[in-house]
Structure formats: structure tokens, C-alpha cells
Design a protein around this motif. Structure first.
Motif, short mmCIF file in Angstrom:
data_model
loop_
_atom_site.label_atom_id
_atom_site.label_comp_id
_atom_site.label_asym_id
_atom_site.label_seq_id
_atom_site.Cartn_x
_atom_site.Cartn_y
_atom_site.Cartn_z
N VAL A 154 0.82 -1.28 -0.12
CA VAL A 154 0.16 0.02 0.01
C VAL A 154 0.88 1.02 0.11
N ARG A 155 0.37 2.42 -0.44
CA ARG A 155 1.04 3.68 -0.14
C ARG A 155 0.12 4.66 0.30
N ALA A 156 0.89 5.34 1.13
CA ALA A 156 -0.02 6.45 1.98
C ALA A 156 0.74 7.74 1.86
N HIS A 157 0.13 8.61 1.29
CA HIS A 157 0.59 10.24 0.88
C HIS A 157 0.31 10.94 2.24
N VAL A 158 1.35 11.32 3.04
CA VAL A 158 0.62 12.17 4.13
C VAL A 158 1.19 13.61 4.20
N SER B 260 8.86 13.10 15.99
CA SER B 260 10.12 13.27 16.93
C SER B 260 9.62 13.67 18.00
N PRO B 261 10.70 13.38 19.08
CA PRO B 261 10.28 13.99 20.41
C PRO B 261 9.83 15.34 20.61
N ALA B 262 10.47 16.32 19.90
CA ALA B 262 10.40 17.74 19.84
C ALA B 262 9.26 18.21 19.12
N ALA B 263 8.76 17.42 18.35
CA ALA B 263 7.37 17.85 17.52
C ALA B 263 6.27 18.14 18.21
N SER B 264 5.29 18.74 17.72
CA SER B 264 4.04 18.95 18.25
C SER B 264 2.99 19.06 17.02
N VAL B 265 2.66 17.94 16.86
CA VAL B 265 1.88 17.77 15.52
C VAL B 265 0.22 18.21 16.00
N THR B 266 -0.30 18.73 14.90
CA THR B 266 -1.68 19.30 14.91
C THR B 266 -2.75 18.75 14.21
N ASP B 267 -2.24 18.12 13.09
CA ASP B 267 -3.13 17.44 12.06
C ASP B 267 -2.24 16.76 11.19
N VAL B 268 -2.76 15.52 10.59
CA VAL B 268 -2.17 14.48 9.85
C VAL B 268 -3.30 14.22 8.74
#
Length: 94
Positions: free
Chosen positions: A7-11, A69-77
Motif C-alpha cells: 500500500v502507499r500512503a501520502h501524508v 519526533s520527540p520535540a515535534a508538536s503535531v496538530t493534524d495529519v
């Protein structure tokens, strides 16, 4: 592995994801999980990635993107599934 097993996911990942080793951690994690594809920074501050490989491994990468990564702050994927294109390794694009 047959093509039907891949499968292939584009993120697209939004948040504090640049300057926090997100790309390097993505590459290392993809290598550990046997996932091919690439990752790059976008000018708008997001990170774009493609993951290709066995469905369970690709899904684990998509899940990983929510933390990053540990320092990241993700708000949306955002994830779109595409036809696999036979990516062979994982690399950082510049």
C-alpha cells in the motif's frame, strides 16, 4: 511480496514539525519498519511524506506521524491512499 500486498500512503503533517528532527526521525523509523518512500519539508511549514510497503507497516508509520519526533508538536495529519509506485528505499528529499 506481490503488488497487491503493498500500500502507499501520502501524508501531510501540520504543527511544529520543522527544525525538530522530524524528517530524520521519520527516515529512521521507516527504515526500522521496512517502509520505503520519502519525506520533505514544505515551504508552508508542513512535512510531506510517502510511505510504501506492507499495509501493517505503512499504517504504523501513519500512526507514528501523529506523534513524530520527540520535540515535534503535531496538530493534524492528512492521509491519502494511492497506487504503489515501487519505491525501493526511504530517503529525505530536499
Amino acid at each position: 511480496m506481490t503488488d497487491s500486498d503493498r500500500v502507499r500512503a501520502h501524508v501531510f503533517v501540520t504543527g511544529r514539525v520543522q527544525g525538530v528532527y522530524y524528517r530524520a526521525n521519520t527516515r529512521d523509523t521507516a527504515d526500522e519498519r521496512g517502509v520505503a518512500g520519502w519525506v520533505r519539508n514544505l515551504e508552508d511549514g508542513r512535512v510531506e511524506a510517502v510511505f510504501e510497503g506492507p499495509e501493517s507497516a505503512v499504517e504504523s508509520m501513519v500512526d507514528w506521524c501523529h506523534e513524530g519526533s520527540p520535540a515535534a508538536s503535531v496538530t493534524d495529519v492528512e492521509v491519502t491512499y494511492e497506487e504503489p509506485t515501487d519505491e525501493e528505499d526511504f530517503r529525505i528529499r530536499y
